[in-house]
Structures are given as structure tokens and as C-alpha cells.
Design a protein around this motif. Structure first.
Motif, PDB file in Angstrom:
ATOM      1  N   MET A   1      -3.542  17.337   3.270  1.00 36.86           N
ATOM      2  CA  MET A   1      -3.068  16.599   2.101  1.00 36.86           C
ATOM      3  C   MET A   1      -1.674  16.057   2.371  1.00 36.86           C
ATOM      4  O   MET A   1      -0.787  16.797   2.794  1.00 36.86           O
ATOM      5  N   PRO A   2      -1.409  14.752   2.122  1.00 31.66           N
ATOM      6  CA  PRO A   2      -0.091  14.193   2.361  1.00 31.66           C
ATOM      7  C   PRO A   2       0.963  14.885   1.514  1.00 31.66           C
ATOM      8  O   PRO A   2       0.700  15.380   0.433  1.00 31.66           O
ATOM      9  N   SER A   3       2.165  14.908   2.020  1.00 33.00           N
ATOM     10  CA  SER A   3       3.265  15.531   1.288  1.00 33.00           C
ATOM     11  C   SER A   3       3.619  14.731   0.061  1.00 33.00           C
ATOM     12  O   SER A   3       3.512  13.512   0.025  1.00 33.00           O
ATOM     13  N   ILE A   4       4.048  15.433  -0.992  1.00 31.39           N
ATOM     14  CA  ILE A   4       4.517  14.758  -2.197  1.00 31.39           C
ATOM     15  C   ILE A   4       5.757  13.942  -1.881  1.00 31.39           C
ATOM     16  O   ILE A   4       5.992  12.892  -2.459  1.00 31.39           O
ATOM     17  N   LYS A   5       6.565  14.415  -0.926  1.00 32.61           N
ATOM     18  CA  LYS A   5       7.753  13.665  -0.531  1.00 32.61           C
ATOM     19  C   LYS A   5       7.322  12.527   0.395  1.00 32.61           C
ATOM     20  O   LYS A   5       7.457  12.602   1.606  1.00 32.61           O
ATOM     21  N   ALA A   6       6.765  11.518  -0.214  1.00 28.48           N
ATOM     22  CA  ALA A   6       6.172  10.417   0.535  1.00 28.48           C
ATOM     23  C   ALA A   6       7.232   9.430   0.991  1.00 28.48           C
ATOM     24  O   ALA A   6       8.406   9.533   0.671  1.00 28.48           O
ATOM     25  N   ASP A   7       6.769   8.434   1.756  1.00 25.55           N
ATOM     26  CA  ASP A   7       7.626   7.361   2.244  1.00 25.55           C
ATOM     27  C   ASP A   7       8.342   6.692   1.077  1.00 25.55           C
ATOM     28  O   ASP A   7       7.721   6.278   0.105  1.00 25.55           O
ATOM     29  N   ARG A   8       9.676   6.575   1.181  1.00 27.57           N
ATOM     30  CA  ARG A   8      10.452   5.984   0.092  1.00 27.57           C
ATOM     31  C   ARG A   8      10.580   4.467   0.211  1.00 27.57           C
ATOM     32  O   ARG A   8      11.206   3.843  -0.632  1.00 27.57           O
ATOM     33  N   THR A   9      10.002   3.887   1.244  1.00 24.55           N
ATOM     34  CA  THR A   9      10.123   2.451   1.437  1.00 24.55           C
ATOM     35  C   THR A   9       9.461   1.708   0.282  1.00 24.55           C
ATOM     36  O   THR A   9       8.304   1.963  -0.053  1.00 24.55           O
ATOM     37  N   ILE A  10      10.209   0.776  -0.318  1.00 25.67           N
ATOM     38  CA  ILE A  10       9.651  -0.051  -1.391  1.00 25.67           C
ATOM     39  C   ILE A  10       9.328  -1.413  -0.783  1.00 25.67           C
ATOM     40  O   ILE A  10      10.207  -2.244  -0.581  1.00 25.67           O
ATOM     41  N   ASP A  11       8.064  -1.614  -0.469  1.00 28.44           N
ATOM     42  CA  ASP A  11       7.663  -2.849   0.201  1.00 28.44           C
ATOM     43  C   ASP A  11       6.972  -3.810  -0.767  1.00 28.44           C
ATOM     44  O   ASP A  11       6.028  -4.506  -0.408  1.00 28.44           O
ATOM     45  N   TYR A  12       7.426  -3.824  -2.007  1.00 31.04           N
ATOM     46  CA  TYR A  12       6.893  -4.736  -3.014  1.00 31.04           C
ATOM     47  C   TYR A  12       8.057  -5.250  -3.846  1.00 31.04           C
ATOM     48  O   TYR A  12       9.139  -4.657  -3.853  1.00 31.04           O
ATOM     49  N   HIS A  13       7.826  -6.355  -4.540  1.00 34.49           N
ATOM     50  CA  HIS A  13       8.911  -6.965  -5.312  1.00 34.49           C
ATOM     51  C   HIS A  13       9.087  -6.316  -6.676  1.00 34.49           C
ATOM     52  O   HIS A  13      10.179  -5.882  -7.034  1.00 34.49           O
ATOM     53  N   MET A  14       8.015  -6.244  -7.457  1.00 30.18           N
ATOM     54  CA  MET A  14       8.125  -5.755  -8.831  1.00 30.18           C
ATOM     55  C   MET A  14       7.285  -4.513  -9.090  1.00 30.18           C
ATOM     56  O   MET A  14       7.766  -3.541  -9.635  1.00 30.18           O
ATOM     57  N   TYR A  15       6.011  -4.558  -8.670  1.00 32.92           N
ATOM     58  CA  TYR A  15       5.108  -3.447  -8.949  1.00 32.92           C
ATOM     59  C   TYR A  15       4.415  -2.996  -7.660  1.00 32.92           C
ATOM     60  O   TYR A  15       4.161  -3.809  -6.775  1.00 32.92           O
ATOM     61  N   PRO A  16       4.058  -1.706  -7.578  1.00 32.82           N
ATOM     62  CA  PRO A  16       3.339  -1.212  -6.403  1.00 32.82           C
ATOM     63  C   PRO A  16       1.947  -1.854  -6.314  1.00 32.82           C
ATOM     64  O   PRO A  16       1.432  -2.368  -7.309  1.00 32.82           O
ATOM     65  N   PRO A  17       1.323  -1.803  -5.154  1.00 37.51           N
ATOM     66  CA  PRO A  17      -0.043  -2.325  -5.018  1.00 37.51           C
ATOM     67  C   PRO A  17      -1.028  -1.512  -5.854  1.00 37.51           C
ATOM     68  O   PRO A  17      -0.787  -0.327  -6.120  1.00 37.51           O
ATOM     69  N   VAL A  18      -2.103  -2.158  -6.267  1.00 37.73           N
ATOM     70  CA  VAL A  18      -3.084  -1.486  -7.128  1.00 37.73           C
ATOM     71  C   VAL A  18      -4.369  -1.127  -6.387  1.00 37.73           C
ATOM     72  O   VAL A  18      -5.300  -0.574  -6.979  1.00 37.73           O
ATOM     73  N   GLY A  19      -4.426  -1.424  -5.101  1.00 34.42           N
ATOM     74  CA  GLY A  19      -5.609  -1.043  -4.343  1.00 34.42           C
ATOM     75  C   GLY A  19      -6.664  -2.138  -4.303  1.00 34.42           C
ATOM     76  O   GLY A  19      -6.418  -3.279  -4.694  1.00 34.42           O
ATOM     77  N   GLU A  20      -7.850  -1.758  -3.833  1.00 33.99           N
ATOM     78  CA  GLU A  20      -8.918  -2.722  -3.602  1.00 33.99           C
ATOM     79  C   GLU A  20     -10.024  -2.598  -4.649  1.00 33.99           C
ATOM     80  O   GLU A  20     -10.061  -1.653  -5.434  1.00 33.99           O
ATOM     81  N   ASP A  21     -10.929  -3.576  -4.635  1.00 35.80           N
ATOM     82  CA  ASP A  21     -12.071  -3.566  -5.543  1.00 35.80           C
ATOM     83  C   ASP A  21     -13.054  -2.461  -5.179  1.00 35.80           C
ATOM     84  O   ASP A  21     -13.181  -2.076  -4.010  1.00 35.80           O
ATOM     85  N   ASP A  22     -13.730  -1.962  -6.190  1.00 36.24           N
ATOM     86  CA  ASP A  22     -14.822  -1.014  -6.018  1.00 36.24           C
ATOM     87  C   ASP A  22     -15.988  -1.568  -6.840  1.00 36.24           C
ATOM     88  O   ASP A  22     -15.982  -1.489  -8.070  1.00 36.24           O
ATOM     89  N   TRP A  23     -16.974  -2.120  -6.159  1.00 38.20           N
ATOM     90  CA  TRP A  23     -18.024  -2.881  -6.839  1.00 38.20           C
ATOM     91  C   TRP A  23     -18.976  -2.006  -7.630  1.00 38.20           C
ATOM     92  O   TRP A  23     -19.823  -2.525  -8.379  1.00 38.20           O
TER      93      TRP A  23
END
Length: 345
Positions: free
Chosen positions: A1-23
Motif C-alpha cells: 500500500m502506498p504511503s500516506i505521505k505521498a508525492d507533494r508535487t502539484i502538477d496541475y493548475h487548479m484541480y487534481p486529475p479526476v481519473g479515467e472513464d469506467d464504461w
């Protein structure tokens, strides 16, 4: 399981990505898109805020699902809003294909119940009534657990919250530490589960909520000049490192805008700090936090099919219900219209 202390890099302008479609969610997504069109408009909410009084504000809802008999007062309001909240959560459970996600969102009620129960026990009260039955743990079972001190009956995530809330209280006999400790336990659990589920959207959602909670906590502590330790009240796992909030607590309100200027939360911090300085209140911080979160949830409009719009609809619907309650309660109490406007996002 990934650590809760995740990567702090903010690689978005306003909002985080929302992921991909699930049909698999084509039908469910279409259904919530239709329901979104019936959410109350900002214009209607402003009409309620600007109404002459409680009766007029309640009358503005006459063409909506929130029809309230003004003569019934706030009790009638609560009955209607509770029914609408239950219906929204039941629909969410019906549309969500992954029961693990449904259980995760039900746990919000479990944590609220645990907060109430631990506070009662630590202040030498009986377990009592008033627990919600909308969580994963039935209210009657919760009363039994606290009456008989049989905490092994609780799911592990709740047993841990009880332990941390209790320990937090006994470290300084400060009732506020119960809420702070359970906030941290809840935040850690949500992030852990989001990573386990492999959901880009849920990870982003819970990290944003952690950041917004820290912003509100930072401003509240500065406004009240509290002497609690930052590490006892701030939560980890957000996009913004905890150390930045600690630096914010050390300086004045005027320096917060530059400290958070390179983050997506600049407006939240800047507006909240300015209002705290001028009005000695964190109303604006609450409003701007809500506005940012709603903006993130609305960004799921880019998803054609998936669980993201269903989760977003639940949270937007719950926010609408809280806003209606806030406005009607404020109008019933005769609160100044400007103050209500300063809080409604």
C-alpha cells in the motif's frame, strides 16, 4: 500500500486529475447528470438569503423537493432535509457498483458517531442517544460497545479512532483534542483506502479535503490565538506539506497570501485571512473552502462514464442540503443578511 505521505508535487493548475472513464457506469452517470440539473441554482439560494425572513425564505423552496411548512419551524426543516439526505445516500449506494466505496462513505457517519460517544465518555456522561443509523455500525451496537466497553466489536478503523481520541484527551484533558485526534485518524483511513482502491479521483479528493481542513484549522488557531501544538491539530497526506502550515501559524495573517501564493489554494487563504483580519471570523475561509471543493467536484464533468460523477453528485447534494439548513436556520435566528452571504458559497 502506498504511503500516506505521498508525492507533494502539484502538477496541475487548479484541480487534481479526476481519473479515467469506467464504461460500466454509463447508465449511472447518465442518471446523475439528469439529477444535477435539478440542484438548486445560486440565484435561488441568494433569493432565500435576501428574503425578508424565515417564512419568505422557506416559501422560495415551494417549487423544489425541499417544500417546508414554515409554521413547523426548524423542526419541520430538519425533517425534510434529513429525508432528502437519506434518499441521496440510498441512491448513491444503489448506483455505486463497488461496495467498498459505499462503505467508505458510510464511514463518515461512523466517525461522527464515534466523536459524540468518546466526548460523552470522557466527560463522564452515558453513551446516550442521538447516534445516526446511516453508518456501517448500527446505532444500537455503538451504544452497546460504549456501555459495555467492548471495543473489540468495532471495525479496526473505528477502534483505532476511539484509542486515538481517548489518548488525545488524556494528554491534556482538553475536550478539543478528541476532535483533532479523530480527524487525523479519519483522514489517514480515507487516504489509505483510496490508495488501496487505486482511485485517482478519491486520492485527489481526500488530499484536497486534508489541505482545506488544514487551512481552516490554521486560520482558526491564528484567530483564537490558541496555544495548541500545530502537530496535534494538523493532518498529513494533503498536497501541501504540513511544515508550510506550521510556518503560517508562526507569522501574521498578512503573510499567508505569499506563503500559499504558488498553490491552488491562494484564493482560499487570501480571502480567509483578509476576512479574519477585518471581521475576526473565519466565515470566509469556510465559504472559500466549500467553493474550491465544489469546483473540484464539478470538474468531473469531463468524465463520460465512471464512479467519479456519482461521488461528486452525492457530495454536491449533501452540500446543498447543508446550505439550505444554514440559510433557514440563520433566517430563523434573525442573522444579518451580509453575514449569511459571507458564508454561503
Amino acid at each position: 500500500m502506498p504511503s500516506i505521505k505521498a508525492d507533494r508535487t502539484i502538477d496541475y493548475h487548479m484541480y487534481p486529475p479526476v481519473g479515467e472513464d469506467d464504461w460500466r457506469y454509463m447508465f449511472q452517470t447518465a442518471q446523475v447528470r439528469t439529477l444535477e440539473m435539478h440542484l438548486l441554482s445560486r440565484a435561488m439560494l441568494l433569493d432565500m438569503v435576501n428574503a425578508d425572513g424565515f417564512e419568505s425564505a422557506a416559501a422560495a423552496l415551494s417549487s423544489t423537493e425541499y417544500v417546508v411548512a414554515a409554521a413547523g419551524g426548524l423542526a419541520a426543516v430538519e425533517d425534510v432535509l434529513s429525508a432528502r439526505r437519506i434518499a441521496a445516500r440510498e441512491l448513491f449506494a444503489e448506483l455505486m457498483l463497488d461496495e467498498r466505496v459505499t462503505e467508505l462513505f458510510r464511514s463518515r457517519v461512523d466517525y461522527a458517531n464515534i466523536r459524540l460517544a468518546v466526548r460523552r465518555v470522557m466527560t463522564d456522561q452515558l453513551a446516550g442517544e442521538g447516534y445516526s443509523d446511516e453508518g456501517n455500525v448500527p446505532a444500537e451496537m455503538l451504544r452497546q460497545v460504549f456501555t459495555e466497553q467492548s471495543f473489540s466489536l468495532l471495525p479496526a478503523y473505528l477502534a483505532q479512532a476511539v484509542d486515538e481520541g481517548t489518548l488525545g484527551y488524556y494528554q491534556g484533558k482538553d475536550i478539543r483534542q478528541i476532535d483533532y485526534a479523530i480527524d487525523r485518524a479519519q483522514n489517514d483511513y480515507y487516504l489509505s483506502r483510496a490508495y488501496e482502491l487505486g482511485s485517482v479521483f478519491l486520492v485527489g479528493l481526500f488530499r484536497v479535503q486534508a489541505d482545506l481542513l488544514n487551512i481552516r484549522t490554521m486560520l482558526r488557531l491564528k484567530l483564537t490565538e490558541s496555544d495548541v501544538r500545530a502537530r496535534d491539530v494538523l493532518v498529513d497526506g494533503g498536497f501541501i506539506e504540513v511544515e508550510r502550515f506550521e510556518r503560517g501559524l508562526e507569522g501574521g495573517l498578512e503573510g499567508l497570501s505569499s506563503l500559499f501564493g504558488a498553490t491552488p489554494y491562494q484564493r482560499v487563504v487570501e480571502a480567509g485571512a483578509a476576512y479574519a483580519a477585518s471581521d475576526k471570523s473565519f466565515l470566509k475561509a469556510e465559504q472559500e473552502s466549500d467553493a474550491y471543493l465544489m469546483g473540484f467536484l464539478k470538474s468531473t464533468s469531463t468524465i463520460t462514464a465512471g464512479p467519479q460523477p456519482i461521488i461528486a453528485y452525492l457530495l454536491m447534494k449533501e452540500h446543498e442540503i447543508r446550505t439550505v439548513r444554514l440559510i433557514l436556520t440563520a433566517k430563523k435566528s434573525g442573522l444579518d443578511t451580509r453575514l449569511i452571504l459571507d458564508r454561503v458559497s
